[in-house]
Design a protein around this motif. Sequence first.
Motif, short mmCIF file in Angstrom:
data_model
loop_
_atom_site.label_atom_id
_atom_site.label_comp_id
_atom_site.label_asym_id
_atom_site.label_seq_id
_atom_site.Cartn_x
_atom_site.Cartn_y
_atom_site.Cartn_z
N THR A 106 10.70 11.55 23.19
CA THR A 106 10.73 11.88 24.62
C THR A 106 10.41 13.36 24.81
O THR A 106 10.52 14.16 23.88
CB THR A 106 12.12 11.59 25.22
OG1 THR A 106 13.11 12.31 24.47
CG2 THR A 106 12.44 10.11 25.20
N GLN B 204 7.76 9.55 30.25
CA GLN B 204 7.27 8.58 29.27
C GLN B 204 8.07 8.69 27.98
O GLN B 204 8.58 9.76 27.62
CB GLN B 204 5.79 8.85 28.99
CG GLN B 204 5.16 7.98 27.92
CD GLN B 204 5.00 6.54 28.36
OE1 GLN B 204 5.94 5.77 28.29
NE2 GLN B 204 3.83 6.19 28.83
N SER B 205 8.21 7.57 27.29
CA SER B 205 8.84 7.57 25.97
C SER B 205 8.05 6.64 25.06
O SER B 205 7.40 5.69 25.52
CB SER B 205 10.30 7.11 26.06
OG SER B 205 10.39 5.77 26.51
N GLN C 44 6.72 2.88 26.55
CA GLN C 44 7.97 2.44 27.17
C GLN C 44 7.85 1.08 27.84
O GLN C 44 8.86 0.45 28.18
CB GLN C 44 8.44 3.48 28.18
CG GLN C 44 7.50 3.67 29.35
CD GLN C 44 7.95 4.81 30.25
OE1 GLN C 44 8.83 5.60 29.88
NE2 GLN C 44 7.38 4.91 31.43
#
Length: 401
Positions: free
Chosen positions: A201, A215-216, A241
């Motif tokens: 992250t 966003q991850s 994600q």
Amino acid sequence: KKAADGTDLIVATGKSKEAKNGQAAAIDFTKISYQDITDIGIHTYLITEDPFQGAAEDGSKDGLQANSQKYIVQVEVSDNGDGTLKAEAISGTDQDGQTIAPDSGVVFTNTYKASGAITLNGSKKLTGRDMEADEFHFTVTETDDRGNPLKVKDADGNIVDKVVARGSNAAASKDQAAAITFDPITYDSVDAVGPHTYVITEDASKQAGVAVNRQSYRVQVEVSDNGYGTLKAEVVSATDQNGQTITPASGIVFTNNYKAYGSLDLLGTKILEGRQLTTQDNFRFVVEEETRDAEGNVNRRQVSSAKLTQESIAADKQSAKLDFDRINYTLADVGTHTYKIHEVIPEAAEKIAGITYDTSEYTLVVTVSDDKGDGTLTVETRDAAGKAVDVTKADTYSFKN
């Protein structure tokens, strides 16, 4: 004792048998032979583990740690009277002098250690302006297979998420991607063998004008042991994600948008001679941006306007303050703008009887720049001759009827 050549007298050698991790295996020694009655008596033997061939300075090799333990075993040889000699271990001690059972206490324990590391890849892109190195930071957290962070204790004993690496961006030009340099994730034990799940992250941004990228990315790493002290770690899959599969080497991209804003407020004055102003007077004033097309033709576009209101008319009703609509700017407006400020001359049918309209036209040149890079645009105002003007003074633009 020494052999004839002066070296230690070795009477037997041994090799360990195969065993599972953590389990003991027998050492298969060669036999010690006693040939005649001169061997009758007590013999003392020192048992040691041979050093590894090609070992490192600490004695280890391929992850195996050397064992320096020593054991002393005493064997008594007696004559059976039938042409055979009887040999039996009668005592044993370890290197600290502690008594051991000679038939079961001679135990050499070695430890196998393995280590490895992996460095994840990613990139960072900033639209709207150039990006300096280390402007943005990233965190790699180890999670379970459901995405819940694993927990560990910090130095103060607090339970925190298991952060295994951090990263920061390299410098890049506007709209260009730059590499994220992550710390290596290290594995120091064979206990690390198996799958590991990490979530990457972006940390909360402290950059003015830049929103945090929420966003991850989820990365799965498989760690295996090559059996020679080295752990192999490789990325086996990665998803965004939304669960969409990405290419780990190129698909981890964090994009942030830099936005900057500015504005311009203009004031003017309307003066009427011969009678008092009223809100019924339809005087109107505009600010028009002047541009030229590819063929050199001049075009105008209205960007602001002002008209009389009850609040704008002075107490003596001979003048009124003109409060033009605010002109707003974004990054798309960076550059130079030329404006023409004038009173709108209405069609004959709409003209106020007895009024002579002011045909004055003022030129205002506005330069919009993003020189601070903090999300605020600099707005500079000059007249046609290049002289700075204060457009917030009501008498800068005056119209008289």
